[in-house]
Design a protein around this motif. Sequence first.
Motif, PDB file in Angstrom:
ATOM      1  N   GLY A   1       0.532  -1.245   0.038  1.00 56.10           N
ATOM      2  CA  GLY A   1      -0.258  -0.416   0.013  1.00 56.10           C
ATOM      3  C   GLY A   1       1.058   1.033  -0.020  1.00 56.10           C
ATOM      4  O   GLY A   1       1.870   1.497  -0.658  1.00 56.10           O
ATOM      5  N   LEU A   2       0.308   2.209   0.274  1.00 60.56           N
ATOM      6  CA  LEU A   2       0.521   3.979   0.770  1.00 60.56           C
ATOM      7  C   LEU A   2       1.188   4.668   2.094  1.00 60.56           C
ATOM      8  O   LEU A   2       0.206   5.355   1.866  1.00 60.56           O
ATOM      9  CB  LEU A   2       0.141   4.496  -0.593  1.00 60.56           C
ATOM     10  N   PRO A   3       1.739   3.603   3.217  1.00 56.98           N
ATOM     11  CA  PRO A   3       1.533   4.075   4.156  1.00 56.98           C
ATOM     12  C   PRO A   3       2.125   5.982   3.976  1.00 56.98           C
ATOM     13  O   PRO A   3       2.937   6.232   3.366  1.00 56.98           O
ATOM     14  CB  PRO A   3       2.754   3.296   4.727  1.00 56.98           C
ATOM     15  N   THR A   4       1.415   6.744   5.236  1.00 55.73           N
ATOM     16  CA  THR A   4       2.160   8.155   5.356  1.00 55.73           C
ATOM     17  C   THR A   4       2.073   7.951   6.172  1.00 55.73           C
ATOM     18  O   THR A   4       2.920   9.911   6.754  1.00 55.73           O
ATOM     19  CB  THR A   4       1.246   8.930   4.188  1.00 55.73           C
ATOM     20  N   ILE A   5       2.113   7.220   7.346  1.00 55.42           N
ATOM     21  CA  ILE A   5       2.515   7.883   8.838  1.00 55.42           C
ATOM     22  C   ILE A   5       3.818   7.113   9.408  1.00 55.42           C
ATOM     23  O   ILE A   5       3.771   5.810   9.112  1.00 55.42           O
ATOM     24  CB  ILE A   5       1.308   7.298   9.756  1.00 55.42           C
ATOM     25  N   GLY A   6       4.486   7.781  10.227  1.00 51.62           N
ATOM     26  CA  GLY A   6       5.906   7.323  10.270  1.00 51.62           C
ATOM     27  C   GLY A   6       6.313   6.115  11.297  1.00 51.62           C
ATOM     28  O   GLY A   6       6.547   5.024  10.638  1.00 51.62           O
ATOM     29  N   ASP A   7       4.812   6.067  11.362  1.00 48.57           N
ATOM     30  CA  ASP A   7       5.098   4.807  12.907  1.00 48.57           C
ATOM     31  C   ASP A   7       4.901   2.961  11.684  1.00 48.57           C
ATOM     32  O   ASP A   7       4.926   1.533  12.008  1.00 48.57           O
ATOM     33  CB  ASP A   7       4.229   5.057  13.398  1.00 48.57           C
ATOM     34  N   GLU A   8       3.986   3.782  10.980  1.00 48.32           N
ATOM     35  CA  GLU A   8       4.300   2.682   9.586  1.00 48.32           C
ATOM     36  C   GLU A   8       5.520   2.037   8.323  1.00 48.32           C
ATOM     37  O   GLU A   8       5.173   1.211   7.776  1.00 48.32           O
ATOM     38  CB  GLU A   8       3.197   2.861   8.435  1.00 48.32           C
ATOM     39  N   TYR A   9       6.406   2.679   8.909  1.00 42.48           N
ATOM     40  CA  TYR A   9       7.711   2.655   8.475  1.00 42.48           C
ATOM     41  C   TYR A   9       8.340   1.454   9.494  1.00 42.48           C
ATOM     42  O   TYR A   9       8.795   1.949  10.337  1.00 42.48           O
ATOM     43  CB  TYR A   9       8.440   3.386   7.465  1.00 42.48           C
ATOM     44  N   ASP A  10       9.616   0.564   8.696  1.00 44.49           N
ATOM     45  CA  ASP A  10      10.032  -0.578   9.587  1.00 44.49           C
ATOM     46  C   ASP A  10      11.377  -0.060   9.715  1.00 44.49           C
ATOM     47  O   ASP A  10      12.849  -0.158  10.904  1.00 44.49           O
ATOM     48  CB  ASP A  10      10.085  -1.630   9.498  1.00 44.49           C
TER      49      ASP A  10
END
Length: 121
Positions: A100-109
């Motif tokens: 998908g296309l996450p835009t929130i920093g917490d969704e990145y690892d």
Amino acid sequence: QVQLVESGGGLVQAGGSLRLSCAASGRTNTMGWFRQAPGKEREFVATRGWIGYGTYYADSVKGRFTISRDNAKNTVYLQMNSLKPEDTAVYYCAASRRVGLPTIGDEYDYWGQGTQVTVSS
């Protein structure tokens, strides 16, 4: 563990262009860019999914910035045109295991170390 290494930041005059690169040590799904200006919170800039998931941009950069990726090289790019002084920030590359296309920093690892972009007026 995926390591991200950014390059391409620097000093440019307003109206100029820069191209940021981010090389990942392994395959990831979504890769994106965030930025943080002095005294401000980190903000989303752009994201690009794996094959077929498209791109998404913050309104502040839409039409001026382009995110692209070379999947064979596990590398994502951010072409920045028509730069403005308000684009001055440390730019961070990020990678996510999510689709998908996450835009929130917490969704990145995974996160890179950041590269400074300074736009003079």
